[in-house]
Scaffold this motif. Structure first.
Motif, short mmCIF file in Angstrom:
data_model
loop_
_atom_site.label_atom_id
_atom_site.label_comp_id
_atom_site.label_asym_id
_atom_site.label_seq_id
_atom_site.Cartn_x
_atom_site.Cartn_y
_atom_site.Cartn_z
N GLY A 81 7.67 -3.10 -16.91
CA GLY A 81 8.13 -2.45 -15.69
C GLY A 81 7.44 -2.94 -14.44
N GLN A 82 6.85 -4.14 -14.51
CA GLN A 82 6.15 -4.69 -13.34
C GLN A 82 7.16 -5.09 -12.26
N THR A 83 6.92 -4.64 -11.05
CA THR A 83 7.83 -4.99 -9.94
C THR A 83 7.17 -5.86 -8.88
N VAL A 84 5.86 -5.77 -8.78
CA VAL A 84 5.13 -6.65 -7.85
C VAL A 84 4.25 -7.58 -8.69
N PHE A 120 1.51 -8.47 -2.00
CA PHE A 120 0.12 -8.01 -2.06
C PHE A 120 -0.83 -9.04 -1.44
N HIS A 144 -2.36 -5.85 -10.60
CA HIS A 144 -2.87 -4.65 -9.95
C HIS A 144 -3.06 -3.54 -10.98
N ASN A 179 1.01 -2.46 -15.41
CA ASN A 179 2.33 -2.87 -15.86
C ASN A 179 2.38 -4.40 -15.89
N PHE A 222 -5.70 0.07 -2.11
CA PHE A 222 -4.91 0.69 -1.04
C PHE A 222 -3.94 1.68 -1.66
N ASN A 223 -3.46 2.61 -0.82
CA ASN A 223 -2.53 3.62 -1.30
C ASN A 223 -1.18 3.00 -1.65
N ASP A 224 -0.63 3.45 -2.78
CA ASP A 224 0.72 3.03 -3.14
C ASP A 224 1.70 3.63 -2.14
N VAL A 225 2.67 2.83 -1.73
CA VAL A 225 3.63 3.25 -0.71
C VAL A 225 4.58 4.34 -1.24
N HIS A 238 -2.97 0.51 -11.31
CA HIS A 238 -2.66 1.80 -10.70
C HIS A 238 -3.76 2.78 -11.09
N LEU A 247 -3.77 1.46 -5.67
CA LEU A 247 -3.65 0.19 -6.38
C LEU A 247 -4.91 -0.62 -6.13
P1 AMP Z 1 4.40 -2.18 -10.59
O1 AMP Z 1 5.70 -1.54 -10.99
O2 AMP Z 1 3.29 -1.90 -11.57
O3 AMP Z 1 4.55 -3.65 -10.28
O4 AMP Z 1 3.95 -1.42 -9.28
C1 AMP Z 1 4.11 -1.92 -7.99
C2 AMP Z 1 3.75 -0.80 -7.07
O5 AMP Z 1 3.57 -1.34 -5.79
C3 AMP Z 1 4.81 0.30 -6.96
O6 AMP Z 1 4.24 1.54 -7.35
C4 AMP Z 1 5.19 0.27 -5.49
O7 AMP Z 1 5.44 1.54 -4.96
C5 AMP Z 1 3.99 -0.39 -4.86
N1 AMP Z 1 4.24 -1.10 -3.62
C6 AMP Z 1 5.22 -1.99 -3.35
N2 AMP Z 1 5.10 -2.47 -2.11
C7 AMP Z 1 4.01 -1.87 -1.56
C8 AMP Z 1 3.37 -1.95 -0.30
N3 AMP Z 1 3.82 -2.75 0.68
N4 AMP Z 1 2.28 -1.17 -0.08
C9 AMP Z 1 1.82 -0.37 -1.05
N5 AMP Z 1 2.37 -0.25 -2.27
C10 AMP Z 1 3.46 -1.00 -2.53
#
Ligand code: AMP
Length: 113
Positions: free
Chosen positions: A92-95, A8, A99, A86, A30-33, A101, A42
């Protein structure tokens, strides 16, 4: 996670593309991918914080929520929307860049599935 390798932060620095729907000096949205709703944006502070546990300033947190409100209004989500933050593994946070949502354009049941 440090800001140099944060995906991000790369979006903030325009090093990787994103569909930006709002931007000012402190925030970008920006739009979630991988959208899960017709609207899936996000909203992030440009300053790197790993997650909700790591943002210290009450003012910064308040500004983030105010920005979420502003973005939702600009996206005409007048019928309502879902906000999600998240946090960490159990959340469930992945990034790992704080942020919010913003999900809209359909009914969102509760509890979430
Ligand atoms: P979270 O699980 O709350 O960490 O959500 C991370 C979100 O980031 C997920 O919904 C992904 O689809 C989104 N995401 C990951 N990489 C990108 C990207 N390059 N551009 C836009 N959204 C992204």
């Amino acid at each position: 996670m440090d800001s140099v390798s944060c995906i991000f932060c790369k979006i903030v620095k325009k090093e990787i593309p994103a569909k930006v729907v709002f931007e000012d000096d402190e925030f970008i949205a920006f739009n979630d991918v991988k959208p899960v709703s017709p609207v899936h944006v996000l909203v992030i502070p440009k300053k790197h914080h790993n997650n909700l546990l790591e943002i210290e300033s009450t003012e910064a947190l308040g500004k983030l929520m105010k920005k979420v409100q502003q973005v939702a209004k600009e996206l005409n989500l007048n019928d309502g929307f879902r906000t999600i933050i998240n946090t960490g593994d159990n959340g469930g946070q992945t990034v790992h860049h704080l942020h919010v949502h913003v999900l809209g354009g359909r009914f969102h049941k509760w509890p979430p599935g």
